[in-house]
Each structure stands twice: as C-alpha cells, then as structure tokens.
Design a protein around this motif. Structure first.
Motif, PDB file in Angstrom:
ATOM      1  N   TYR A 110       0.832  -1.205   0.000  1.00  0.00           N
ATOM      2  CA  TYR A 110       0.000   0.000   0.000  1.00  0.00           C
ATOM      3  C   TYR A 110       0.869   1.259   0.000  1.00  0.00           C
ATOM      4  N   LEU A 111       1.995   1.232   0.694  1.00  0.00           N
ATOM      5  CA  LEU A 111       2.917   2.370   0.676  1.00  0.00           C
ATOM      6  C   LEU A 111       3.442   2.634  -0.733  1.00  0.00           C
ATOM      7  N   ILE A 112       3.843   1.564  -1.397  1.00  0.00           N
ATOM      8  CA  ILE A 112       4.340   1.689  -2.777  1.00  0.00           C
ATOM      9  C   ILE A 112       3.224   2.235  -3.668  1.00  0.00           C
ATOM     10  N   LEU A 113       2.028   1.708  -3.498  1.00  0.00           N
ATOM     11  CA  LEU A 113       0.894   2.160  -4.307  1.00  0.00           C
ATOM     12  C   LEU A 113       0.594   3.637  -4.058  1.00  0.00           C
ATOM     13  N   ASP A 114       0.708   4.067  -2.800  1.00  0.00           N
ATOM     14  CA  ASP A 114       0.458   5.477  -2.482  1.00  0.00           C
ATOM     15  C   ASP A 114       1.535   6.397  -3.048  1.00  0.00           C
ATOM     16  N   GLU A 115       2.759   5.896  -3.174  1.00  0.00           N
ATOM     17  CA  GLU A 115       3.813   6.688  -3.821  1.00  0.00           C
ATOM     18  C   GLU A 115       3.557   6.799  -5.330  1.00  0.00           C
ATOM     19  N   PHE A 116       2.934   5.781  -5.876  1.00  0.00           N
ATOM     20  CA  PHE A 116       2.716   5.665  -7.315  1.00  0.00           C
ATOM     21  C   PHE A 116       1.429   6.375  -7.769  1.00  0.00           C
ATOM     22  N   ILE A 117       0.334   6.137  -7.031  1.00  0.00           N
ATOM     23  CA  ILE A 117      -0.967   6.698  -7.380  1.00  0.00           C
ATOM     24  C   ILE A 117      -1.491   7.466  -6.175  1.00  0.00           C
ATOM     25  N   LEU A 118      -1.900   8.700  -6.405  1.00  0.00           N
ATOM     26  CA  LEU A 118      -2.429   9.528  -5.334  1.00  0.00           C
ATOM     27  C   LEU A 118      -3.800  10.055  -5.745  1.00  0.00           C
ATOM     28  N   ALA A 119      -4.800   9.766  -4.939  1.00  0.00           N
ATOM     29  CA  ALA A 119      -6.173  10.240  -5.167  1.00  0.00           C
ATOM     30  C   ALA A 119      -6.694   9.872  -6.560  1.00  0.00           C
ATOM     31  N   GLY A 120      -6.304   8.705  -7.046  1.00  0.00           N
ATOM     32  CA  GLY A 120      -6.807   8.247  -8.331  1.00  0.00           C
ATOM     33  C   GLY A 120      -6.070   8.784  -9.543  1.00  0.00           C
ATOM     34  N   GLU A 121      -4.976   9.489  -9.322  1.00  0.00           N
ATOM     35  CA  GLU A 121      -4.170  10.014 -10.426  1.00  0.00           C
ATOM     36  C   GLU A 121      -2.756   9.461 -10.314  1.00  0.00           C
ATOM     37  N   LEU A 122      -2.136   9.178 -11.463  1.00  0.00           N
ATOM     38  CA  LEU A 122      -0.748   8.738 -11.444  1.00  0.00           C
ATOM     39  C   LEU A 122       0.102   9.874 -10.894  1.00  0.00           C
ATOM     40  N   GLN A 123       0.829   9.594  -9.832  1.00  0.00           N
ATOM     41  CA  GLN A 123       1.597  10.629  -9.158  1.00  0.00           C
ATOM     42  C   GLN A 123       3.050  10.641  -9.617  1.00  0.00           C
ATOM     43  N   GLU A 124       3.676   9.487  -9.551  1.00  0.00           N
ATOM     44  CA  GLU A 124       5.103   9.374  -9.870  1.00  0.00           C
ATOM     45  C   GLU A 124       5.287   8.236 -10.859  1.00  0.00           C
ATOM     46  N   THR A 125       5.964   8.511 -11.959  1.00  0.00           N
ATOM     47  CA  THR A 125       6.171   7.467 -12.964  1.00  0.00           C
ATOM     48  C   THR A 125       7.623   7.030 -13.059  1.00  0.00           C
ATOM     49  N   SER A 126       8.464   7.556 -12.182  1.00  0.00           N
ATOM     50  CA  SER A 126       9.863   7.165 -12.185  1.00  0.00           C
ATOM     51  C   SER A 126      10.082   6.021 -11.205  1.00  0.00           C
ATOM     52  N   LYS A 127      10.480   4.877 -11.755  1.00  0.00           N
ATOM     53  CA  LYS A 127      10.727   3.708 -10.909  1.00  0.00           C
ATOM     54  C   LYS A 127      11.838   4.005  -9.909  1.00  0.00           C
ATOM     55  N   ARG A 128      12.867   4.678 -10.360  1.00  0.00           N
ATOM     56  CA  ARG A 128      14.002   5.000  -9.490  1.00  0.00           C
ATOM     57  C   ARG A 128      13.562   5.883  -8.325  1.00  0.00           C
ATOM     58  N   ALA A 129      12.742   6.893  -8.601  1.00  0.00           N
ATOM     59  CA  ALA A 129      12.280   7.810  -7.550  1.00  0.00           C
ATOM     60  C   ALA A 129      11.445   7.075  -6.500  1.00  0.00           C
ATOM     61  N   ILE A 130      10.590   6.184  -6.942  1.00  0.00           N
ATOM     62  CA  ILE A 130       9.745   5.439  -5.998  1.00  0.00           C
ATOM     63  C   ILE A 130      10.586   4.495  -5.159  1.00  0.00           C
ATOM     64  N   ILE A 131      11.529   3.807  -5.790  1.00  0.00           N
ATOM     65  CA  ILE A 131      12.380   2.860  -5.056  1.00  0.00           C
ATOM     66  C   ILE A 131      13.257   3.610  -4.053  1.00  0.00           C
ATOM     67  N   GLU A 132      13.770   4.775  -4.439  1.00  0.00           N
ATOM     68  CA  GLU A 132      14.567   5.584  -3.511  1.00  0.00           C
ATOM     69  C   GLU A 132      13.719   6.032  -2.325  1.00  0.00           C
ATOM     70  N   ARG A 133      12.501   6.470  -2.594  1.00  0.00           N
ATOM     71  CA  ARG A 133      11.594   6.905  -1.522  1.00  0.00           C
ATOM     72  C   ARG A 133      11.268   5.746  -0.590  1.00  0.00           C
ATOM     73  N   MET A 134      11.053   4.572  -1.135  1.00  0.00           N
ATOM     74  CA  MET A 134      10.766   3.401  -0.300  1.00  0.00           C
ATOM     75  C   MET A 134      11.985   3.031   0.537  1.00  0.00           C
ATOM     76  N   GLY A 135      13.181   3.204  -0.024  1.00  0.00           N
ATOM     77  CA  GLY A 135      14.413   2.970   0.734  1.00  0.00           C
ATOM     78  C   GLY A 135      14.520   3.916   1.915  1.00  0.00           C
ATOM     79  N   GLU A 136      14.151   5.184   1.710  1.00  0.00           N
ATOM     80  CA  GLU A 136      14.157   6.157   2.799  1.00  0.00           C
ATOM     81  C   GLU A 136      13.169   5.760   3.887  1.00  0.00           C
ATOM     82  N   LEU A 137      11.990   5.299   3.480  1.00  0.00           N
ATOM     83  CA  LEU A 137      10.983   4.895   4.457  1.00  0.00           C
ATOM     84  C   LEU A 137      11.409   3.635   5.223  1.00  0.00           C
ATOM     85  N   GLU A 138      12.123   2.747   4.537  1.00  0.00           N
ATOM     86  CA  GLU A 138      12.629   1.521   5.186  1.00  0.00           C
ATOM     87  C   GLU A 138      13.650   1.873   6.289  1.00  0.00           C
TER      88      GLU A 138
END
Length: 141
Positions: A110-138
């Motif tokens: 769900y965290l990954i999904l929330d980084e990717f899609i926000l309020a029904g709109e595609l928020q972030e389309t960069s795989k690297r940016a999402i993975i980096e953000r998830m690393g920070e959260l980890e």
C-alpha cells in the motif's frame, strides 16, 4: 482511476484500493464482477474490457490479475504500462515478488501504491524515484 484490484485466479482479492466512495457490499460486488470479467477472458483478446460505464484495464502476472478501473475516455495503453511499472517496482522491492509477499507485507504494498498513485491520479512514474523513496521509508523503521 476509480479503483485498483489485485486478485488471484480463484478470485481472492489480495489488494484493493478505491478512489471513489463505495459501500462495503458494493465493493464485494465489484470485486466479484471484475474477477468474472478478466479470469475467463481469452488471452488473444485485448486487456481492456468495458465495465458498467467505465473500463477495466488488466494484466495477468503469474497467478495474479492486476486490474484498474478508469473512465471510458482514458488512454488504455498508458494505464497498461503503469500496471507493468507497478509490477516492476514490486518485483524490485521484494526481489522477485510473489503472492505471499503481497499477503504478508500488505502495508508495504500500500505504501508503494500510495507513492505511485495519489487520489486516483498517477503521481510518480519514475521507478528510481519510488524505489529511492521506499528505501528512505525503510530506514525509518
């Protein structure tokens, strides 16, 4: 995006995220109808199917169906690619993702999904940016 569903071949919903308000009984009905639509569909047909006044875009990966419900006028190919990107992110994050990863680590999915899609709109389309953000959260855990 109205909702996203991850379901196995038996129809068990492994992840459901709704971006529109629905009653609990209506959610179960929608999940059942979407599963019936996609599981019996011939693989030679497209991955786009009309659903009520919207359309469902789905992809099957191993035993899981990833389904997005979008407006009838939305670009199907963009959402088909976004499903693939979501699977790539999950695959990278869980190193070869499987259904059990989704079940036992649903909060991370769900965290990954929330980084990717926000309020029904595609928020972030960069795989690297999402993975980096998830690393920070980890690191925070």
């Amino acid at each position: 995006i109205r909702f996203i569903l991850l379901q196995n071949r038996q129809g068990k919903t492994r992840l459901a995220k709704y971006y529109i308000p629905l009653e609990e009984s209506e959610k179960h009905k929608v999940e059942y109808e979407v599963h019936r639509l996609v599981v019996n569909r011939d693989p030679k047909f497209t991955n786009f199917v009309e659903f009520r006044t919207h359309k469902v875009i789905y992809r099957r990966y191993a035993g899981l169906f990833f389904s997005l419900c979008v407006d009838i006028t939305d670009n199907e190919l963009a959402y088909l690619e976004s499903i693939h990107l979501f699977v790539e992110i999950l695959d990278h994050f869980f190193s070869n993702v499987c259904e059990l990863d989704l079940v036992f680590n649903f909060h991370k999915v769900y965290l990954i999904l929330d980084e990717f899609i926000l309020a029904g709109e595609l928020q972030e389309t960069s795989k690297r940016a999402i993975i980096e953000r998830m690393g920070e959260l980890e690191k925070l855990e």
